[in-house]
Design an enzyme around this catalytic site. Structure first.
Site, PDB file in Angstrom:
ATOM      1  CB  ILE A 119      -0.877  -0.427   1.278  1.00 19.88           C
ATOM      2  CG1 ILE A 119      -1.709  -1.093   1.377  1.00 19.88           C
ATOM      3  CG2 ILE A 119      -2.082   1.323   1.201  1.00 19.88           C
ATOM      4  CD1 ILE A 119      -2.599  -0.983   2.568  1.00 19.88           C
ATOM      5  N   PRO A 120       1.286   1.908  -1.019  1.00 24.80           N
ATOM      6  CG  PRO A 120       1.210   2.009  -3.295  1.00 24.80           C
ATOM      7  CD  PRO A 120       0.304   1.626  -2.456  1.00 24.80           C
ATOM      8  CB  CYS A 121       1.840   5.347   2.563  1.00 22.34           C
ATOM      9  SG  CYS A 121       3.156   4.494   3.329  1.00 22.34           S
ATOM     10  CG  HIS A 122       6.883   4.813  -1.379  1.00 25.67           C
ATOM     11  ND1 HIS A 122       6.028   3.504  -0.851  1.00 25.67           N
ATOM     12  CD2 HIS A 122       6.983   5.048  -2.691  1.00 25.67           C
ATOM     13  CE1 HIS A 122       6.127   2.743  -1.999  1.00 25.67           C
ATOM     14  NE2 HIS A 122       6.452   3.618  -3.249  1.00 25.67           N
TER      15      HIS A 122
END
Length: 157
Positions: A119-122
């Site tokens: 889950i690409p919160c970056h």
């Protein structure tokens, strides 16, 4: 709940999940001993993370089972739709969710994302393009964004 620890380019990574899906992937800030026997339900996650780190995977196809509030789940779902090598701001994410005033709540939910990288919160940055807050540390966020950039900066020396 099954768990394992693997080595990654950004440090030791702990993966937790079961037959219902991956519940968490987190980078550890300590030296750990990698798990010798990997639980079967976590094998595909490890395989896909290795492909990602090797530059061979841009999308994950895993069953995810994060635990959070309804609002957090909504934000995490929106995060999952940010394409590889793309960023958006917290403000843009708030707008996509239909409430520009929820920017702080969106940022808070982003910071509580339990499934690192997948889950690409970056991929969420400040409105001015700055690398704001990242639970794994800004050096890791910078590394991940550079890793996903097809036009990697070449050193001149």
């Amino acid at each position: 709940m099954e768990e394992c620890i693997i080595a990654s380019p950004l440090g030791f990574t702990k993966i937790c999940g079961d037959v219902d899906g991956i519940q968490s992937v987190s980078v550890l800030n300590s030296e750990e001993k990698p798990t010798e026997v990997i639980p079967e339900c976590l094998e595909d996650c490890i395989y896909q993370l290795r492909e990602y780190f090797n530059g061979e995977r841009t999308e994950f196809s895993l069953v995810l089972n994060p635990q959070g509030t309804d609002f957090q789940m909504l934000v995490w779902s929106a995060l999952s739709k940010i394409p590889y090598n793309t960023t958006c701001s917290y403000l843009e994410l708030s707008k996509k969710l239909g409430n520009v005033k929820a920017i702080r709540a969106v940022a808070n939910a982003n910071g509580k994302n339990p499934i690192w990288i997948i889950i690409p919160c970056h991929r969420v940055i400040g409105t001015n393009g700055s690398l704001t807050g990242y639970a794994g540390g800004l050096h890791r966020k910078k590394w991940l964004l550079e890793h996903e950039n097809p036009f990697k900066q070449q050193s001149l020396f």
